[in-house]
Structures are given as structure tokens and as C-alpha cells.
Design an enzyme around this catalytic site. Structure first.
Site, mmCIF file in Angstrom:
data_model
loop_
_atom_site.group_PDB
_atom_site.id
_atom_site.type_symbol
_atom_site.label_atom_id
_atom_site.label_comp_id
_atom_site.label_asym_id
_atom_site.label_seq_id
_atom_site.Cartn_x
_atom_site.Cartn_y
_atom_site.Cartn_z
ATOM 1 N N CYS A 1 1.145 -0.996 0.038
ATOM 2 C CA CYS A 1 0.359 0.119 0.186
ATOM 3 C C CYS A 1 0.801 1.311 0.194
ATOM 4 O O CYS A 1 0.652 2.451 0.083
ATOM 5 C CB CYS A 1 -0.801 0.115 1.657
ATOM 6 S SG CYS A 1 -2.108 -1.209 1.266
ATOM 7 N N HIS B 1 -3.444 7.132 3.341
ATOM 8 C CA HIS B 1 -4.091 5.930 2.799
ATOM 9 C C HIS B 1 -5.409 5.818 3.012
ATOM 10 O O HIS B 1 -5.352 5.743 4.782
ATOM 11 C CB HIS B 1 -2.780 4.685 3.719
ATOM 12 C CG HIS B 1 -3.263 3.231 2.626
ATOM 13 N ND1 HIS B 1 -3.895 3.493 2.032
ATOM 14 C CD2 HIS B 1 -2.887 2.488 3.013
ATOM 15 C CE1 HIS B 1 -4.182 2.072 1.426
ATOM 16 N NE2 HIS B 1 -3.498 1.350 2.684
ATOM 17 N N ASN C 1 -10.221 0.024 0.648
ATOM 18 C CA ASN C 1 -8.773 0.393 0.660
ATOM 19 C C ASN C 1 -8.121 -0.692 -0.582
ATOM 20 O O ASN C 1 -8.112 -1.739 -0.704
ATOM 21 C CB ASN C 1 -7.945 -0.991 1.319
ATOM 22 C CG ASN C 1 -5.994 -1.160 1.593
ATOM 23 O OD1 ASN C 1 -5.879 -0.667 0.420
ATOM 24 N ND2 ASN C 1 -5.899 -1.489 2.570
HETATM 25 N N1 ACO Z 1 -17.578 -8.696 10.557
HETATM 26 C C1 ACO Z 1 -18.014 -9.305 11.587
HETATM 27 N N2 ACO Z 1 -17.101 -9.004 12.484
HETATM 28 C C2 ACO Z 1 -15.768 -9.280 12.088
HETATM 29 C C3 ACO Z 1 -15.757 -9.154 11.561
HETATM 30 C C4 ACO Z 1 -15.925 -8.738 9.739
HETATM 31 N N3 ACO Z 1 -15.965 -8.709 9.505
HETATM 32 N N4 ACO Z 1 -14.328 -8.971 11.324
HETATM 33 C C5 ACO Z 1 -13.745 -9.124 12.348
HETATM 34 N N5 ACO Z 1 -15.220 -9.446 12.875
HETATM 35 C C6 ACO Z 1 -15.451 -9.904 14.192
HETATM 36 C C7 ACO Z 1 -13.828 -10.865 15.059
HETATM 37 O O1 ACO Z 1 -13.752 -11.823 14.335
HETATM 38 C C8 ACO Z 1 -13.301 -10.478 16.476
HETATM 39 O O2 ACO Z 1 -14.321 -11.467 17.013
HETATM 40 P P1 ACO Z 1 -14.683 -11.625 18.661
HETATM 41 O O3 ACO Z 1 -14.105 -10.749 19.457
HETATM 42 O O4 ACO Z 1 -15.387 -12.727 18.550
HETATM 43 O O5 ACO Z 1 -12.882 -12.720 18.662
HETATM 44 C C9 ACO Z 1 -14.082 -8.995 16.639
HETATM 45 O O6 ACO Z 1 -15.153 -8.999 15.311
HETATM 46 C C10 ACO Z 1 -12.979 -7.678 16.739
HETATM 47 O O7 ACO Z 1 -12.186 -8.512 15.641
HETATM 48 P P2 ACO Z 1 -10.522 -7.508 15.196
HETATM 49 O O8 ACO Z 1 -9.649 -8.316 13.861
HETATM 50 O O9 ACO Z 1 -10.409 -6.820 16.315
HETATM 51 O O10 ACO Z 1 -11.950 -5.816 15.049
HETATM 52 P P3 ACO Z 1 -10.429 -4.462 14.651
HETATM 53 O O11 ACO Z 1 -11.715 -3.905 15.071
HETATM 54 O O12 ACO Z 1 -9.580 -5.005 14.829
HETATM 55 O O13 ACO Z 1 -10.771 -4.428 13.166
HETATM 56 C C11 ACO Z 1 -10.315 -4.641 10.740
HETATM 57 C C12 ACO Z 1 -10.469 -5.322 11.980
HETATM 58 C C13 ACO Z 1 -10.636 -3.400 9.815
HETATM 59 C C14 ACO Z 1 -9.433 -5.812 9.888
HETATM 60 C C15 ACO Z 1 -9.375 -3.738 11.709
HETATM 61 O O14 ACO Z 1 -8.072 -4.210 12.436
HETATM 62 C C16 ACO Z 1 -8.467 -3.239 10.792
HETATM 63 O O15 ACO Z 1 -8.593 -1.790 9.821
HETATM 64 N N6 ACO Z 1 -6.611 -3.353 10.513
HETATM 65 C C17 ACO Z 1 -6.171 -2.947 9.476
HETATM 66 C C18 ACO Z 1 -5.686 -2.612 7.657
HETATM 67 C C19 ACO Z 1 -4.451 -2.207 7.305
HETATM 68 O O16 ACO Z 1 -4.815 -0.673 7.114
HETATM 69 N N7 ACO Z 1 -3.476 -2.427 6.377
HETATM 70 C C20 ACO Z 1 -3.313 -2.028 6.219
HETATM 71 C C21 ACO Z 1 -2.888 -1.665 5.122
HETATM 72 S S1 ACO Z 1 -3.239 -2.987 3.867
HETATM 73 C C22 ACO Z 1 -2.194 -2.937 2.295
HETATM 74 O O17 ACO Z 1 -0.808 -3.209 2.715
HETATM 75 C C23 ACO Z 1 -2.339 -4.685 1.718
#
Ligand code: ACO
Length: 322
Positions: free
Chosen positions: A112, A249, A279
Site C-alpha cells: 500500500c 492511505h 482499501n
Molecule cells: N464482520 C463482523 N465481525 C468481524 C469481521 C467482520 N467483517 N471481521 C472480524 N470480526 C470480528 C472478529 O472475529 C472479532 O470477533 P471476536 O471478538 O469474537 O473474536 C471481532 O470482530 C474484533 O476483531 P478485530 O480483528 O479485533 O477487529 P478490529 O477492530 O481490529 O477491526 C480490521 C478489524 C477492520 C481488519 C482492522 O483491524 C483494520 O483495519 N486493520 C488494519 C488494516 C490496514 O490498515 N492494513 C494496512 C494496509 S493493507 C495492505 O498493505 C495490503
């Protein structure tokens, strides 16, 4: 000598995949996705449409807005993680489409952050007097490496392209660029296969897909993007209040909000497009930049902070006087 952004363009495929569409396929909800990411929809490439098709659309828009012809380009740098071919590289595929062979054209892969890396390299060519019209593109077909059975990543990614044209100028311009990487974090965000290693044995689904430890990447993104804000303003002896626009980003609205807070910048001074396309990796910064310029928010003379973080981990920023 500085390089200056003299044209911008972007392209999003016509097909839209909304949160409601994903609700029907996965154990997720529109409310969860909007609350945790800010994303409402993504654009998905058509069957038969390619990374180069999208890059060409964005590039032609940027070239037109720069008021030049493709044959005037003397450098093409494409940041992409999802090239059509291993080789010829995406820069040369695009060059052939634009019908302007001869000048150097290449692609680079920094996930990214790829557009920021490409911009930094093109900036150095222009500053060194080796390029007078440089095309910098980010273009991605992430939908072809997303595992649509994995709700933690399927909701995040979309397809698109963005481009800028750089030209030399006595006045800034791109003031500074700051690039970083830490390969020690590679397990947090990666693609499962590649042309040399091939797909992981017995992998399901077959083919190469994105895997991400979301919350770890989230925490790292907030920390490192915050740190690079400080680095960029300190390197230029600036007060944070000097920044007119943050063009980040577009990965997650909560990461963007955290960076804006670090800059003490109200969200009205942040270009946010993540709701429209999710993204799009390397396409995301030039897409947002193009939106902010074309809708009249970003004006000539404004001071912009561009920044991104991606798989690798790689991260970077550019301080730009538009
Ligand atoms: N729908 C519903 N529930 C979900 C989903 C979904 N799509 N995805 C995960 N959950 C659940 C999980 O299973 C977890 O459940 P649990 O508590 O029962 O175990 C709960 O939601 C919380 O999960 P987390 O992973 O802790 O959620 P978080 O708030 O961290 O959000 C996300 C997840 C959106 C992926 C976030 O972590 C994020 O945006 N991360 C960074 C992404 C990014 O910036 N990437 C870098 C660039 S990408 C690249 O370089 C290609």
C-alpha cells in the site's frame, strides 16, 4: 530544482460491491463494517478488464489535466502489488498503451505504500534533471487476491487506479519524502503465494490470497503513521498547524482519524474517500488526491501531507506544496 504535481487522474471500475452485498455472503453486517472501517462500498474490476486498463484510464486523465501529450513523458513509474504479468513490468505495459516507447518505464512493489515509494523515486529523477515529465501511477486489482470467504479481509479491499504527472519547477513542489520498511513484520500482512514460490501446498482457496493480522496491523499503522507525521514536520522545521490537508492511505477511517488527531487537524482538513472504494492499496493516495483537487478543496499553494502504510511492513510520507 523541485518537482511539482502538474496533473492528476483516477479511475474506479463500474461494478460496485456494497456492504449489503457482503452481508449476503459472509457473517458480517453493514453496521459492523462502517463502524470498524468507515467503508461503505468497493469497486470491482470487470471480467476481462485488467490492471493496465485501469492504469491507462487514470494516466490519460492525469496527462490531460497536465495539458501534455503522452509522447512528452520521459519516465513512467507504476506502484502495484497486483501486476497483470510478472514481466513485462506494469510500467512498460502502460507505456505501450500510451504509445510513448523509449523512456524508462518500470514498476515497483511496496504494497500500500507503493505510490509514495514511486512518487519519491520519480521526484528524485525530476530533481536530478533526468526527467521533465514523469508519470507516477498506483493501480490495483486486489479483488483477484482477496479470499471472499475470509470476513476479516474480504470487507476491506477494492480495485482502482490513480496517477499524477510531475514536472520541474523552481518552486516547491514536493518538499520532502520519507520512506521506511521493516521486513520483520512480514507475517502480519502478506500474500500467500508468488511466481517463484507458487501457492502454499494444499492452500484453500487455491491461488494467492491476502492474509492479515488485522488488529496488529491496525496498532502498528496508528503508531508508525503517527511517527512519520512527526518526522515529516520536524525534518522541515514546520509547526503541525502549517499542514493544510492530510491525504492519507485510505485503509480504515479509524486509522485516518488517529493520524489527524496526531496532527491536531480537524477531519474537515482530511481527504477521506475510503467509504467509496475501500482499501485500493497503491491507488488510494492518488485517488484521494485527485478527488480533493477536482472538487476544489485542495488549491494551488496548499501544503499537503501524503502518507501510507502497507504490507512489508512499508510506510512513507511526502510533504507537498500543491
Ligand atoms: N464482520 C463482523 N465481525 C468481524 C469481521 C467482520 N467483517 N471481521 C472480524 N470480526 C470480528 C472478529 O472475529 C472479532 O470477533 P471476536 O471478538 O469474537 O473474536 C471481532 O470482530 C474484533 O476483531 P478485530 O480483528 O479485533 O477487529 P478490529 O477492530 O481490529 O477491526 C480490521 C478489524 C477492520 C481488519 C482492522 O483491524 C483494520 O483495519 N486493520 C488494519 C488494516 C490496514 O490498515 N492494513 C494496512 C494496509 S493493507 C495492505 O498493505 C495490503
Amino acid at each position: 530544482m523541485y518537482s511539482r504535481i502538474v496533473g492528476t487522474g483516477s479511475y474506479l471500475p463500474a461494478k460496485v460491491l456494497t456492504n449489503f452485498d457482503l452481508e449476503k455472503r459472509l457473517d458480517t453486517s453493514d453496521a459492523w463494517i462502517r463502524e470498524r472501517t468507515g467503508i461503505e462500498r468497493r469497486h470491482i474490476i470487470a471480467d476481462g478488464e485488467s490492471n493496465t486498463d485501469m492504469a491507462e484510464q487514470a494516466a490519460r486523465a492525469a496527462i490531460a489535466s497536465a495539458g501534455i501529450e503522452p509522447h512528452e513523458l520521459d519516465l513512467i513509474v507504476v506502484g502495484t502489488t497486483t501486476p497483470d504479468l510478472v514481466f513485462p513490468n506494469s510500467g512498460t505495459l502502460l507505456q505501450a498503451r500510451l504509445g510513448c516507447g523509449g523512456a524508462p518505464a518500470f514498476s515497483l512493489e511496496a504494497a500500500c505504500s507503493g505510490f509514495i515509494y514511486a512518487l519519491a523515486i520519480a521526484d528524485k529523477f525530476v530533481r536530478a534533471g533526468e526527467s521533465k515529465r514523469a508519470l507516477v501511477v498506483g493501480s490495483e486489482v486486489l479483488s483477484r487476491i482477496v479470499d471472499y470467504t475470509d470476513r476479516s479481509t474480504a470487507i476491506l479491499f477494492g480495485d482502482g487506479a490513480g496517477a499524477v504527472v510531475l514536472a520541474p519547477s523552481d518552486e516547491a513542489g514536493i518538499i520532502s519524502t520519507h520512506l521506511h520498511a521493516d521486513g520483520g513484520y512480514q507475517e502480519l500482512l502478506y500474500c500467500t503465494g508468488g511466481p517463484a514460490r507458487g501457492p502454499a501446498p494444499g492452500s484453500f482457496p487455491p491461488g494467492d490470497v491476502v492474509r492479515m493480522a488485522g488488529s496488529e496491523v491496525f496498532r502498528l499503522a496508528v503508531t508508525l503513521l503517527g511517527r512519520i507525521v512527526d518526522e515529516t514536520v520536524a525534518a522541515n522545521h514546520l509547526d503541525r498547524s502549517a499542514i493544510d490537508w492530510l491525504v492519507p492511505h485510505q485503509a480504515n477511517l479509524r486509522i485516518i482519524q488517529a493520524t489527524a488527531k496526531r496532527l491536531s487537524l480537524p477531519m474537515e482538513r482530511v481527504i477521506v474517500t475510503v467509504q467509496e472504494h475501500g482499501n485500493t492499496s497503491t491507488a488510494s493516495v492518488p485517488l484521494a488526491l485527485n478527488v480533493g483537487i477536482r472538487d476544489g478543496r485542495i488549491k494551488r499553494g496548499d501544503l499537503l501531507l501524503l502518507q501510507a502504510l502497507g504490507g512489508g511492513i512499508t510506510w512513507g510520507s511526502a510533504l507537498v506544496r500543491y
